[in-house]
Design an enzyme around this catalytic site. Sequence first.
Site, PDB file in Angstrom:
ATOM      1  N   ALA A  25      25.148 -45.679 -25.047  1.00 33.39           N
ATOM      2  CA  ALA A  25      25.448 -45.137 -23.711  1.00 33.39           C
ATOM      3  C   ALA A  25      24.983 -46.099 -22.622  1.00 33.39           C
ATOM      4  O   ALA A  25      25.757 -46.466 -21.729  1.00 33.39           O
ATOM      5  CB  ALA A  25      24.796 -43.766 -23.539  1.00 33.39           C
ATOM      6  N   GLU A  44      14.539 -50.506 -21.293  1.00 31.45           N
ATOM      7  CA  GLU A  44      14.574 -50.045 -22.680  1.00 31.45           C
ATOM      8  C   GLU A  44      13.154 -50.055 -23.248  1.00 31.45           C
ATOM      9  O   GLU A  44      12.430 -51.039 -23.103  1.00 31.45           O
ATOM     10  CB  GLU A  44      15.502 -50.954 -23.499  1.00 31.45           C
ATOM     11  CG  GLU A  44      15.374 -50.876 -24.992  1.00 31.45           C
ATOM     12  CD  GLU A  44      15.634 -49.494 -25.596  1.00 31.45           C
ATOM     13  OE1 GLU A  44      16.590 -48.820 -25.177  1.00 31.45           O
ATOM     14  OE2 GLU A  44      14.840 -49.086 -26.486  1.00 31.45           O
ATOM     15  N   GLN A  45      12.805 -48.976 -23.960  1.00 33.62           N
ATOM     16  CA  GLN A  45      11.432 -48.862 -24.454  1.00 33.62           C
ATOM     17  C   GLN A  45      11.096 -49.879 -25.564  1.00 33.62           C
ATOM     18  O   GLN A  45       9.986 -50.378 -25.631  1.00 33.62           O
ATOM     19  CB  GLN A  45      11.151 -47.446 -24.952  1.00 33.62           C
ATOM     20  CG  GLN A  45      11.994 -47.010 -26.142  1.00 33.62           C
ATOM     21  CD  GLN A  45      11.731 -45.583 -26.579  1.00 33.62           C
ATOM     22  OE1 GLN A  45      10.935 -44.880 -25.972  1.00 33.62           O
ATOM     23  NE2 GLN A  45      12.393 -45.148 -27.623  1.00 33.62           N
ATOM     24  N   ARG A 118      27.076 -50.056 -36.652  1.00 28.68           N
ATOM     25  CA  ARG A 118      26.455 -49.887 -35.327  1.00 28.68           C
ATOM     26  C   ARG A 118      25.940 -51.197 -34.762  1.00 28.68           C
ATOM     27  O   ARG A 118      26.011 -51.443 -33.555  1.00 28.68           O
ATOM     28  CB  ARG A 118      25.278 -48.898 -35.416  1.00 28.68           C
ATOM     29  CG  ARG A 118      25.723 -47.483 -35.411  1.00 28.68           C
ATOM     30  CD  ARG A 118      24.576 -46.548 -35.727  1.00 28.68           C
ATOM     31  NE  ARG A 118      25.125 -45.237 -35.890  1.00 28.68           N
ATOM     32  CZ  ARG A 118      25.203 -44.319 -34.921  1.00 28.68           C
ATOM     33  NH1 ARG A 118      24.709 -44.556 -33.740  1.00 28.68           N
ATOM     34  NH2 ARG A 118      25.757 -43.159 -35.151  1.00 28.68           N
ATOM     35  N   TYR A 223      32.769 -44.551 -45.470  1.00 24.37           N
ATOM     36  CA  TYR A 223      33.870 -45.395 -44.989  1.00 24.37           C
ATOM     37  C   TYR A 223      33.371 -46.838 -44.903  1.00 24.37           C
ATOM     38  O   TYR A 223      32.181 -47.078 -44.726  1.00 24.37           O
ATOM     39  CB  TYR A 223      34.376 -44.922 -43.611  1.00 24.37           C
ATOM     40  CG  TYR A 223      33.300 -44.626 -42.588  1.00 24.37           C
ATOM     41  CD1 TYR A 223      32.676 -45.656 -41.878  1.00 24.37           C
ATOM     42  CD2 TYR A 223      32.889 -43.318 -42.326  1.00 24.37           C
ATOM     43  CE1 TYR A 223      31.691 -45.380 -40.925  1.00 24.37           C
ATOM     44  CE2 TYR A 223      31.904 -43.036 -41.389  1.00 24.37           C
ATOM     45  CZ  TYR A 223      31.311 -44.077 -40.692  1.00 24.37           C
ATOM     46  OH  TYR A 223      30.326 -43.794 -39.767  1.00 24.37           O
ATOM     47  N   ASP A 301      23.745 -39.030 -25.269  1.00 18.65           N
ATOM     48  CA  ASP A 301      22.946 -37.976 -25.893  1.00 18.65           C
ATOM     49  C   ASP A 301      21.930 -37.363 -24.932  1.00 18.65           C
ATOM     50  O   ASP A 301      21.480 -36.243 -25.146  1.00 18.65           O
ATOM     51  CB  ASP A 301      22.202 -38.525 -27.125  1.00 18.65           C
ATOM     52  CG  ASP A 301      23.089 -38.552 -28.369  1.00 18.65           C
ATOM     53  OD1 ASP A 301      24.314 -38.342 -28.231  1.00 18.65           O
ATOM     54  OD2 ASP A 301      22.563 -38.788 -29.467  1.00 18.65           O
TER      55      ASP A 301
HETATM   56  C1  LIG Z   1      23.991 -39.270 -38.672  1.00 16.03           C
HETATM   57  C2  LIG Z   1      24.764 -39.488 -37.412  1.00 16.03           C
HETATM   58  C3  LIG Z   1      26.085 -39.939 -37.469  1.00 16.03           C
HETATM   59  C4  LIG Z   1      26.823 -40.103 -36.311  1.00 16.03           C
HETATM   60  N1  LIG Z   1      28.116 -40.546 -36.370  1.00 16.03           N
HETATM   61  C5  LIG Z   1      28.834 -40.684 -35.231  1.00 16.03           C
HETATM   62  C6  LIG Z   1      30.189 -41.146 -35.266  1.00 16.03           C
HETATM   63  O1  LIG Z   1      30.744 -41.438 -36.328  1.00 16.03           O
HETATM   64  N2  LIG Z   1      30.870 -41.261 -34.081  1.00 16.03           N
HETATM   65  C7  LIG Z   1      30.280 -40.952 -32.890  1.00 16.03           C
HETATM   66  O2  LIG Z   1      30.932 -41.070 -31.843  1.00 16.03           O
HETATM   67  N3  LIG Z   1      28.990 -40.536 -32.826  1.00 16.03           N
HETATM   68  C8  LIG Z   1      28.267 -40.404 -33.963  1.00 16.03           C
HETATM   69  N4  LIG Z   1      26.964 -39.995 -33.903  1.00 16.03           N
HETATM   70  C9  LIG Z   1      26.351 -39.740 -32.592  1.00 16.03           C
HETATM   71  C10 LIG Z   1      25.924 -41.048 -31.927  1.00 16.03           C
HETATM   72  O3  LIG Z   1      25.126 -41.792 -32.825  1.00 16.03           O
HETATM   73  C11 LIG Z   1      25.147 -40.758 -30.678  1.00 16.03           C
HETATM   74  O4  LIG Z   1      25.839 -39.830 -29.891  1.00 16.03           O
HETATM   75  C12 LIG Z   1      24.953 -42.045 -29.874  1.00 16.03           C
HETATM   76  O5  LIG Z   1      24.284 -43.014 -30.639  1.00 16.03           O
HETATM   77  C13 LIG Z   1      24.169 -41.729 -28.621  1.00 16.03           C
HETATM   78  O6  LIG Z   1      23.897 -42.922 -27.940  1.00 16.03           O
HETATM   79  P1  LIG Z   1      22.881 -42.904 -26.721  1.00 16.03           P
HETATM   80  O7  LIG Z   1      22.870 -44.304 -26.218  1.00 16.03           O
HETATM   81  O8  LIG Z   1      23.204 -41.785 -25.805  1.00 16.03           O
HETATM   82  O9  LIG Z   1      21.472 -42.509 -27.355  1.00 16.03           O
HETATM   83  P2  LIG Z   1      20.545 -43.330 -28.346  1.00 16.03           P
HETATM   84  O10 LIG Z   1      21.339 -44.033 -29.368  1.00 16.03           O
HETATM   85  O11 LIG Z   1      19.490 -42.375 -28.799  1.00 16.03           O
HETATM   86  O12 LIG Z   1      19.896 -44.453 -27.438  1.00 16.03           O
HETATM   87  C14 LIG Z   1      18.872 -44.158 -26.513  1.00 16.03           C
HETATM   88  C15 LIG Z   1      18.191 -45.468 -26.111  1.00 16.03           C
HETATM   89  O13 LIG Z   1      17.211 -45.165 -25.130  1.00 16.03           O
HETATM   90  C16 LIG Z   1      15.974 -45.721 -25.489  1.00 16.03           C
HETATM   91  N5  LIG Z   1      14.937 -44.825 -24.950  1.00 16.03           N
HETATM   92  C17 LIG Z   1      14.630 -43.574 -25.355  1.00 16.03           C
HETATM   93  N6  LIG Z   1      13.641 -43.058 -24.613  1.00 16.03           N
HETATM   94  C18 LIG Z   1      13.307 -44.022 -23.709  1.00 16.03           C
HETATM   95  C19 LIG Z   1      12.347 -44.083 -22.659  1.00 16.03           C
HETATM   96  N7  LIG Z   1      11.531 -43.054 -22.400  1.00 16.03           N
HETATM   97  N8  LIG Z   1      12.268 -45.217 -21.908  1.00 16.03           N
HETATM   98  C20 LIG Z   1      13.112 -46.276 -22.161  1.00 16.03           C
HETATM   99  N9  LIG Z   1      14.028 -46.275 -23.150  1.00 16.03           N
HETATM  100  C21 LIG Z   1      14.146 -45.147 -23.907  1.00 16.03           C
HETATM  101  C22 LIG Z   1      16.001 -45.745 -27.010  1.00 16.03           C
HETATM  102  O14 LIG Z   1      15.074 -46.681 -27.544  1.00 16.03           O
HETATM  103  C23 LIG Z   1      17.447 -46.102 -27.282  1.00 16.03           C
HETATM  104  O15 LIG Z   1      17.639 -47.507 -27.241  1.00 16.03           O
HETATM  105  C24 LIG Z   1      26.212 -39.830 -35.059  1.00 16.03           C
HETATM  106  C25 LIG Z   1      24.888 -39.396 -34.998  1.00 16.03           C
HETATM  107  C26 LIG Z   1      24.169 -39.232 -36.169  1.00 16.03           C
HETATM  108  C27 LIG Z   1      22.744 -38.760 -36.073  1.00 16.03           C
END
Ligand SMILES: Cc1cc2nc3c(=O)[nH]c(=O)nc-3n(C[C@H](O)[C@H](O)[C@H](O)COP(=O)(O)OP(=O)(O)OC[C@H]3O[C@@H](n4cnc5c(N)ncnc54)[C@H](O)[C@@H]3O)c2cc1C
Length: 404
Positions: A25, A44-45, A118, A223, A301
Amino acid sequence: MIQNHTPSVGKRGGARIAVVGAGIAGLTVALSLSRAGIRCEVFEQTKNLREVGAGVQLAPNATRLLHRLGLARSLSPVAVRPSAVEMRSWDDSRLLGRTELGDACEELYGAPYYTVHRADLHQALLSSIDDNILHIGRRCVGVEELPEGARLRFEDGSTYEADVVIGADGIHSVVRDALAMDEPRFSGQSIYRGLVPGEQLPFLLEDPKVRLWFGPEQHCVCYPVSAGRWISVGATAPAGDWSVESWTAEGRVEDLVETYQGWNEEVLSVLKALGSVGRWALHDRDPLTRWSTRRIAVVGDAAHPMLPFQAQGANQAIEDAVVLTACLRGIRPDDIPAALARYEQVRRPRTDELQRLSRANSRTFHLSDGEGQRERDLALAGTQNLRKQDWLYGFDAEAALLGE
Ligand SMILES: Cc1cc2nc3c(=O)[nH]c(=O)nc-3n(C[C@H](O)[C@H](O)[C@H](O)COP(=O)(O)OP(=O)(O)OC[C@H]3O[C@@H](n4cnc5c(N)ncnc54)[C@H](O)[C@@H]3O)c2cc1C
């Protein structure tokens, strides 16, 4: 803070945008803003920026946006274009239902369905943004709204004041705490994740597909990714007393194979080929009633954590990033609160629905043999019409916003 003479968001000397989190994201927000000529700072943490060894499915609703952002050239050689999604039964692997992907999908929606490692996606995003906007080892511990901005506090004692704060910090988002008092909800399920070298399972490479097997209380999906070098495997199991929620927590292959005793040989051959596995207790949250204040908003997320049973969490994060950028593009700093409100209004109905559907699938995928299972199998029978996915795969988040 905002300079009076600045004409629009993100220009030199203009409004400051801070993004918390450099996952899919946060990096997509940074890339999308930079393509619009808007600078942001990403905090980023972790110090060691890399994605876990697992796959992710990217549907046309996200790949069309990633391609538009210029990632076709880096993703296309490493992504796999599965020819179909196939759903099978746990005991005899009989085909329950199938949805055509491949060329049919690309022709219909003008963008491919990809399965991707990923790390490949993360790398493609990282290498498309400026290094100097990324601030690693900066763990955010609090965010406070100011009259005309917001202040981030970091674990190392430092602070950063911005005109807009975007929380992209995942399911345990600190930024979300500024919007709601809720907690993650434990699903009772866990998922084992791992990768097998493609050459060990050649039958999965001949005609690459997303394969799912449904069974009582659990399901397995696999896959190919990384141009077929790896097979990504995900297998759910009742969590029992497993409550760890971390991409780096390790599970035991023996436990996984034991949990799948009695399943068909195809599934067992895939699970036994795993050298190591991560295990993750699955959580989501209820839909948020608001995603933004005047100066703070959440994406990915942090906004809408969902169970992975629609494979849409990352896809929706990519849609969020592009819509948020379109709302912020070219506006005056005074208009930031209205832009964030518009972003939230456009995005929420769609992700609320996907959070709901993902939960519903956790029941449908895990039915015990019996009447409910037979009804499900009847509904899945044969080839599913891809057009049923128009609302999801055919959606162009950017065009929908601009055509409002
Ligand atoms: C088993 C599994 C399978 C999945 N398969 C799919 C799929 O096939 N297709 C799909 O679309 N989605 C899939 N998803 C969902 C997808 O992985 C997530 O929706 C997506 O990775 C979310 O990305 P994000 O960047 O929002 O959050 P995250 O990936 O959680 O990234 C958050 C980032 O913020 C950083 N962070 C956290 N807290 C702090 C803080 N306090 N200060 C600074 N940095 C911080 C973290 O270190 C991390 O780098 C799957 C999820 C799971 C669990």
